[in-house]
Design a protein around this motif. Sequence first.
Motif, PDB file in Angstrom:
ATOM      1  N   ARG A 121       0.816  -1.221   0.000  1.00 16.98           N
ATOM      2  CA  ARG A 121       0.000   0.000   0.000  1.00 16.98           C
ATOM      3  C   ARG A 121       0.854   1.277   0.000  1.00 16.98           C
ATOM      4  O   ARG A 121       0.320   2.370   0.146  1.00 16.98           O
ATOM      5  CB  ARG A 121      -0.954   0.044   1.204  1.00 16.98           C
ATOM      6  CG  ARG A 121      -1.913  -1.131   1.278  1.00 16.98           C
ATOM      7  CD  ARG A 121      -2.748  -1.041   2.544  1.00 16.98           C
ATOM      8  NE  ARG A 121      -3.706  -2.121   2.640  1.00 16.98           N
ATOM      9  CZ  ARG A 121      -4.378  -2.407   3.753  1.00 16.98           C
ATOM     10  NH1 ARG A 121      -4.186  -1.681   4.845  1.00 16.98           N
ATOM     11  NH2 ARG A 121      -5.233  -3.406   3.776  1.00 16.98           N
ATOM     12  N   ASP A 165       2.205   2.542  -2.438  1.00 17.29           N
ATOM     13  CA  ASP A 165       1.871   3.311  -3.638  1.00 17.29           C
ATOM     14  C   ASP A 165       0.821   4.380  -3.335  1.00 17.29           C
ATOM     15  O   ASP A 165       0.787   5.435  -3.968  1.00 17.29           O
ATOM     16  CB  ASP A 165       1.388   2.378  -4.767  1.00 17.29           C
ATOM     17  CG  ASP A 165       0.300   1.426  -4.309  1.00 17.29           C
ATOM     18  OD1 ASP A 165       0.227   1.129  -3.092  1.00 17.29           O
ATOM     19  OD2 ASP A 165      -0.471   0.971  -5.163  1.00 17.29           O
ATOM     20  N   ARG A 166       0.000   4.114  -2.324  1.00 15.41           N
ATOM     21  CA  ARG A 166      -1.027   5.108  -1.971  1.00 15.41           C
ATOM     22  C   ARG A 166      -0.385   6.379  -1.405  1.00 15.41           C
ATOM     23  O   ARG A 166      -0.907   7.472  -1.593  1.00 15.41           O
ATOM     24  CB  ARG A 166      -1.989   4.527  -0.951  1.00 15.41           C
ATOM     25  CG  ARG A 166      -2.811   3.380  -1.499  1.00 15.41           C
ATOM     26  CD  ARG A 166      -3.868   2.983  -0.498  1.00 15.41           C
ATOM     27  NE  ARG A 166      -4.275   1.612  -0.732  1.00 15.41           N
ATOM     28  CZ  ARG A 166      -5.022   0.911   0.105  1.00 15.41           C
ATOM     29  NH1 ARG A 166      -5.422   1.473   1.235  1.00 15.41           N
ATOM     30  NH2 ARG A 166      -5.351  -0.325  -0.171  1.00 15.41           N
ATOM     31  N   GLN A 197       0.785   8.231  -4.415  1.00 12.28           N
ATOM     32  CA  GLN A 197      -0.368   8.850  -5.089  1.00 12.28           C
ATOM     33  C   GLN A 197      -0.790  10.120  -4.360  1.00 12.28           C
ATOM     34  O   GLN A 197      -1.050  11.155  -4.975  1.00 12.28           O
ATOM     35  CB  GLN A 197      -1.538   7.866  -5.136  1.00 12.28           C
ATOM     36  CG  GLN A 197      -1.372   6.764  -6.164  1.00 12.28           C
ATOM     37  CD  GLN A 197      -2.344   5.611  -5.937  1.00 12.28           C
ATOM     38  OE1 GLN A 197      -3.233   5.699  -5.083  1.00 12.28           O
ATOM     39  NE2 GLN A 197      -2.157   4.535  -6.688  1.00 12.28           N
ATOM     40  N   ALA A 198      -0.842  10.022  -3.037  1.00 14.57           N
ATOM     41  CA  ALA A 198      -1.263  11.186  -2.243  1.00 14.57           C
ATOM     42  C   ALA A 198      -0.271  12.333  -2.393  1.00 14.57           C
ATOM     43  O   ALA A 198      -0.672  13.493  -2.561  1.00 14.57           O
ATOM     44  CB  ALA A 198      -1.393  10.782  -0.773  1.00 14.57           C
ATOM     45  N   ASP A 257      -7.804  -0.335   5.798  1.00 14.94           N
ATOM     46  CA  ASP A 257      -7.269   0.301   4.586  1.00 14.94           C
ATOM     47  C   ASP A 257      -6.386   1.512   4.854  1.00 14.94           C
ATOM     48  O   ASP A 257      -5.558   1.877   4.025  1.00 14.94           O
ATOM     49  CB  ASP A 257      -8.434   0.750   3.695  1.00 14.94           C
ATOM     50  CG  ASP A 257      -8.791  -0.334   2.698  1.00 14.94           C
ATOM     51  OD1 ASP A 257      -8.021  -1.312   2.616  1.00 14.94           O
ATOM     52  OD2 ASP A 257      -9.815  -0.193   2.023  1.00 14.94           O
ATOM     53  N   THR A 258      -6.595   2.151   5.977  1.00 18.23           N
ATOM     54  CA  THR A 258      -5.855   3.383   6.250  1.00 18.23           C
ATOM     55  C   THR A 258      -4.386   3.120   6.596  1.00 18.23           C
ATOM     56  O   THR A 258      -3.589   4.059   6.643  1.00 18.23           O
ATOM     57  CB  THR A 258      -6.491   4.131   7.436  1.00 18.23           C
ATOM     58  OG1 THR A 258      -6.720   3.191   8.477  1.00 18.23           O
ATOM     59  CG2 THR A 258      -7.781   4.791   7.029  1.00 18.23           C
ATOM     60  N   LEU A 261      -0.708   1.905   5.904  1.00 19.28           N
ATOM     61  CA  LEU A 261       0.235   1.657   4.813  1.00 19.28           C
ATOM     62  C   LEU A 261       1.548   1.173   5.409  1.00 19.28           C
ATOM     63  O   LEU A 261       1.949   1.625   6.496  1.00 19.28           O
ATOM     64  CB  LEU A 261       0.503   2.947   4.019  1.00 19.28           C
ATOM     65  CG  LEU A 261      -0.673   3.881   3.733  1.00 19.28           C
ATOM     66  CD1 LEU A 261      -0.172   5.122   2.980  1.00 19.28           C
ATOM     67  CD2 LEU A 261      -1.751   3.169   2.929  1.00 19.28           C
TER      68      LEU A 261
END
Lengths: 369, 267
Positions: free
Chosen positions: B151, B153-154, B157-158, B189-190, B192
């Motif tokens: 995760r 990559d998130r 992205q942010a 999900d939060t 990473l």
Amino acid sequence: MAATNDSVDSKLTSAELTKRNDLRSRKPYVADKLAQIAVMEERGEISPIIRLEKSYLCNFQCTHCSAEFYMDRHLEKTGVTDERRKMNMDDVRTLSRQADELGLARFVITGGEPLVMRDFDEVVAAIDPEKHYVITDTNGWFMDEARAKHIKSIGVEKAQISIDSFIEAEHDAFRNKPGAYKRAMRGIYACLDAGLNLIIQTVLIKGRAHTKEFLDFCEFATKHGIGLYVSYAKPTGSCTQHPEFVIDKEEADFLRELEKKYNVFTHMTPSYGSFKGCITVKGIITVTSSMEVTPCPYIDFSLGNLRETSLKEVLARGMRNPWLGPYRPDCLIGEDPQFIKMHTEKTADAKLLPLPWGQGFSDEDKLIP
Amino acid sequence: MPDAIIDLAIFDEHGRCVPSSDLKAEVHRRTRRRFVCIQPEIDYSAIHSRIAGALNDDGGLSRDDFERQARSVLDKVSRDPATSGLAKGIHLPFFLPRMPDALSRDIGSDLDKIYLPAVEKSFLDAHPQSSYTRHHKGSLTGQLSVTGGSRHDRLLQAVSRTTVVGYFFLALQEYSVPASVEQVRRLPDTFLLAGGADTCAAFAGSPSLLLNPDAYPPLLWLAALSAEKLQTAYHLEAYGRNLTFNRRVHFDQAAEYWAAGLTVLAE
């Protein structure tokens, strides 16, 4: 192999590289093996130094001796008869061959005091200095000019002289041997003159790193281009009765600061491009006179007997042991209170050391019982 | 979506993520807490200043906004019984300035040129008597990628959209690197897995993280980043009072000396 050697060489200091190149010109096979150590580690293989304790005979009786409980004089004092079969030259030759097949490259002849061994030269030959980098420990008593030149001539590359205080009276008292300091200092210059690589070994008891004596010693070693190898006092052997000798984290950190200024190091100091932390099994093993293999000079638990178990399997046992195998930055037997306690309790009533495989270490070991 | 149903109390009283029972990779189910950090002081203003200075950020994010957003993260995890243990462990607020091309940039090159120098600057500013040594001498350009399932990559992205604020939690003690990745997939999900930029920013904000005069702190993997070779990763590590960066083969093993971080971003 050259390309690999180049990449390993790039991690060496100029002093390390000079020594490595000198060895390469005289003993290319040994130099190549040494150059492979970092490459082996990258593959998950290990190349520990083998400390060979063929004899425990010693002319000293030191306050902190880790081998005292292995010595005949201790067994006589306690009325214990040791009927275990002792190491002979064939054992040394077999071990040398097994070690070579696994890519291991370094032997340290230790004891006891190696230079009182009548068969010292024969042991060196049995190890085979063309195949292994041979080192000898010594208290320096017998290391005069002639002896230093002789051991160099038979293939020994390095001497490790023990001095436990830069103050003569303190060293002699610690070693219980008047004149020990003068003889050791003579040994230092004899080794340098003979062209032997040399380190001075010294035991750090709690508080010593902050003393003027210790800093003077660091200064002396650095000025003469000699490495000062510092071994933390461990609560084993004669030192069992001195838990107050064990250093704390603050002192270990202070010593690491001294590494920036002085030619001083411990077994945890990164060297030759290798970052092993505590070197149990990964960087050192001891083969006792009864052919038991212990993971460091101060841990009296065997990983197996080489007459029953191959060196390869013994090393594998060590690497899969949760205390010994994983990388860690601290000295297991010198700094980890839980392990020290377990070691002290298990060895307290032992008549003969080390404890065999299964009684000290085993494949059932856990960090948390 | 998480791969498994989430139990209550995912984190213990020291902020360690309790390993999911179905993890396949190596992890220590229990810890004797031999290798520990000291919780750095959370002075949002000072942390903001250190990160801004280390990353040469000229003020896109105000100190007040940094504190407000970071506090919101900590409040949220503290309020949820499943995650409240996190706040009892080591937690470090951080921010990363917006980088519009974050998704296409070379991660290794950014570590070389931006994030590791930030760590070095902040550490040496705070501890001028100490040293920072980069043992791994080679360039990282082209050597690193985001590990699938991490995760991380998130985060990138942010960062490509806006300046991000978050909290770094040292929650994955005694996990192997693969177990860290596995575990993150089982978390909400939060969460990473921390990689290079977030770990370095958190460290730049709290440069004493790996200094502990009384005990050895753990080695800190940049666990969300896959190296050029299998079973190999990069890490920050203390050497006494000093800091080092290095590369090491880990063979997918767990060790009590090893740790990785989790990151939670402000919404």
